[in-house]
Write a protein that holds these residues in place. Structure first.
Motif, short mmCIF file in Angstrom:
data_model
loop_
_atom_site.label_atom_id
_atom_site.label_comp_id
_atom_site.label_asym_id
_atom_site.label_seq_id
_atom_site.Cartn_x
_atom_site.Cartn_y
_atom_site.Cartn_z
N LEU A 17 9.42 -75.53 -19.81
CA LEU A 17 7.96 -75.65 -19.91
C LEU A 17 7.60 -77.05 -20.36
O LEU A 17 8.28 -77.62 -21.23
CB LEU A 17 7.41 -74.66 -20.94
CG LEU A 17 7.68 -73.19 -20.73
CD1 LEU A 17 7.19 -72.40 -21.93
CD2 LEU A 17 7.00 -72.72 -19.46
N VAL A 18 6.55 -77.59 -19.79
CA VAL A 18 5.95 -78.83 -20.29
C VAL A 18 4.49 -78.48 -20.56
O VAL A 18 3.79 -78.03 -19.67
CB VAL A 18 6.05 -79.98 -19.28
CG1 VAL A 18 5.38 -81.24 -19.83
CG2 VAL A 18 7.51 -80.26 -18.92
N GLU A 19 4.09 -78.65 -21.81
CA GLU A 19 2.75 -78.23 -22.21
C GLU A 19 2.16 -79.19 -23.24
O GLU A 19 2.88 -79.93 -23.90
CB GLU A 19 2.77 -76.82 -22.83
CG GLU A 19 2.82 -75.71 -21.81
CD GLU A 19 1.59 -75.64 -20.92
OE1 GLU A 19 0.48 -76.01 -21.36
OE2 GLU A 19 1.74 -75.24 -19.76
N TYR A 20 0.85 -79.14 -23.35
CA TYR A 20 0.15 -79.89 -24.40
C TYR A 20 0.42 -79.19 -25.72
O TYR A 20 0.34 -77.97 -25.81
CB TYR A 20 -1.35 -79.94 -24.11
CG TYR A 20 -1.67 -80.67 -22.84
CD1 TYR A 20 -1.60 -82.06 -22.78
CD2 TYR A 20 -2.04 -79.97 -21.69
CE1 TYR A 20 -1.88 -82.74 -21.61
CE2 TYR A 20 -2.32 -80.64 -20.51
CZ TYR A 20 -2.24 -82.02 -20.48
OH TYR A 20 -2.51 -82.69 -19.31
N ALA A 39 5.36 -77.13 -15.44
CA ALA A 39 4.87 -78.35 -16.08
C ALA A 39 3.35 -78.37 -16.00
O ALA A 39 2.78 -78.43 -14.91
CB ALA A 39 5.46 -79.58 -15.41
N ASN A 40 2.71 -78.27 -17.14
CA ASN A 40 1.25 -78.25 -17.23
C ASN A 40 0.66 -77.09 -16.45
O ASN A 40 -0.38 -77.23 -15.81
CB ASN A 40 0.66 -79.58 -16.75
CG ASN A 40 1.14 -80.74 -17.56
OD1 ASN A 40 1.23 -80.66 -18.77
ND2 ASN A 40 1.48 -81.83 -16.90
N SER A 41 1.29 -75.94 -16.51
CA SER A 41 0.77 -74.80 -15.77
C SER A 41 0.70 -73.51 -16.59
O SER A 41 -0.14 -72.67 -16.29
CB SER A 41 1.57 -74.57 -14.48
OG SER A 41 2.94 -74.42 -14.75
N LEU A 42 1.53 -73.35 -17.60
CA LEU A 42 1.46 -72.11 -18.39
C LEU A 42 0.11 -71.98 -19.09
O LEU A 42 -0.36 -70.88 -19.34
CB LEU A 42 2.60 -72.03 -19.40
CG LEU A 42 2.70 -70.73 -20.20
CD1 LEU A 42 2.91 -69.53 -19.27
CD2 LEU A 42 3.80 -70.80 -21.24
N ALA A 102 3.10 -76.69 -8.87
CA ALA A 102 3.76 -77.96 -8.53
C ALA A 102 2.80 -79.11 -8.27
O ALA A 102 3.17 -80.27 -8.46
CB ALA A 102 4.66 -77.76 -7.30
N GLY A 103 1.60 -78.82 -7.80
CA GLY A 103 0.66 -79.90 -7.49
C GLY A 103 1.24 -80.85 -6.48
O GLY A 103 1.80 -80.45 -5.46
N ARG A 104 1.17 -82.15 -6.77
CA ARG A 104 1.69 -83.18 -5.87
C ARG A 104 3.18 -83.44 -6.09
O ARG A 104 3.76 -84.33 -5.46
CB ARG A 104 0.90 -84.47 -6.00
CG ARG A 104 -0.54 -84.31 -5.56
CD ARG A 104 -1.28 -85.64 -5.53
NE ARG A 104 -2.61 -85.46 -4.99
CZ ARG A 104 -2.89 -85.42 -3.71
NH1 ARG A 104 -1.94 -85.55 -2.81
NH2 ARG A 104 -4.14 -85.26 -3.31
#
Length: 172
Positions: A119-122, A91-94, A28-30
């Motif tokens: 999922l949110v990924e590059y 989100a940006n973690s997988l 989750a980060g911030r």
């Protein structure tokens, strides 16, 4: 990234319901995506935010009516204590997970029968220091069934200053 972009990426993957839902945001980060998720959920929903950074978790503020429960853990290596979930947001973690097959099978087991993963990924297959184990959308499509999912859908795309573009995907 701004909150409106995060909302755009994930909103169509969240089931619209008046019944409270229980989700987890892994990495989750911030809380940018945690907050984006909260704006899509009905009142009395619960979001579990998991991250290794306790200071970051303390900065997360959600709209009234949504309960936040934080866990300072490494979601890849630590045992998480979660109820059955309506959804998992990553989100940006997988891209931090080396053994995606084992990890996704384990995460799938935390979901209710109609549960979903967003999922949110590059959208890249090239690794670097910040994205050690990337999964491009085409690779995700290929592996979704092996992970135990019957469907994978691209929800949205957005430009990224780091890796060209990002995608959001829904796994069912």
């Amino acid at each position: 990234m701004h909150l409106d972009t995060a909302i755009h990426l994930i909103s169509s993957g969240i089931e619209k319901s008046s019944s409270p839902q229980v989700w987890v945001d892994l990495g989750a980060g911030r809380g940018l995506f945690t907050k984006a998720l909260a704006f899509q959920l009905p009142a009395e929903s619960i979001i579990h935010a998991v991250d290794t950074d306790a200071a970051a978790l303390r900065t997360i503020e959600l709209p009234d009516g949504i309960t936040l429960r934080t866990q300072q853990h490494d979601f890849v290596h630590d045992e998480l204590h979660l109820p059955l979930l309506d959804g998992v947001l990553m989100a940006n973690s997988l891209h931090y997970v080396k053994d995606k097959y084992t990890f996704m099978k384990a995460i799938r087991s935390t979901l209710k029968p109609a549960g979903r993963i967003i999922l949110v990924e590059y959208d890249t297959s090239r690794s670097n220091t910040w994205v050690p184990y990337p999964i491009a959308y085409t690779a995700l499509e290929k592996f979704a069934h092996e992970f135990g999912f019957s469907s994978v859908q691209k929800l949205a795309e957005a430009p990224s200053v780091y890796q060209g573009s990002m995608y959001a995907a829904l796994l069912l």
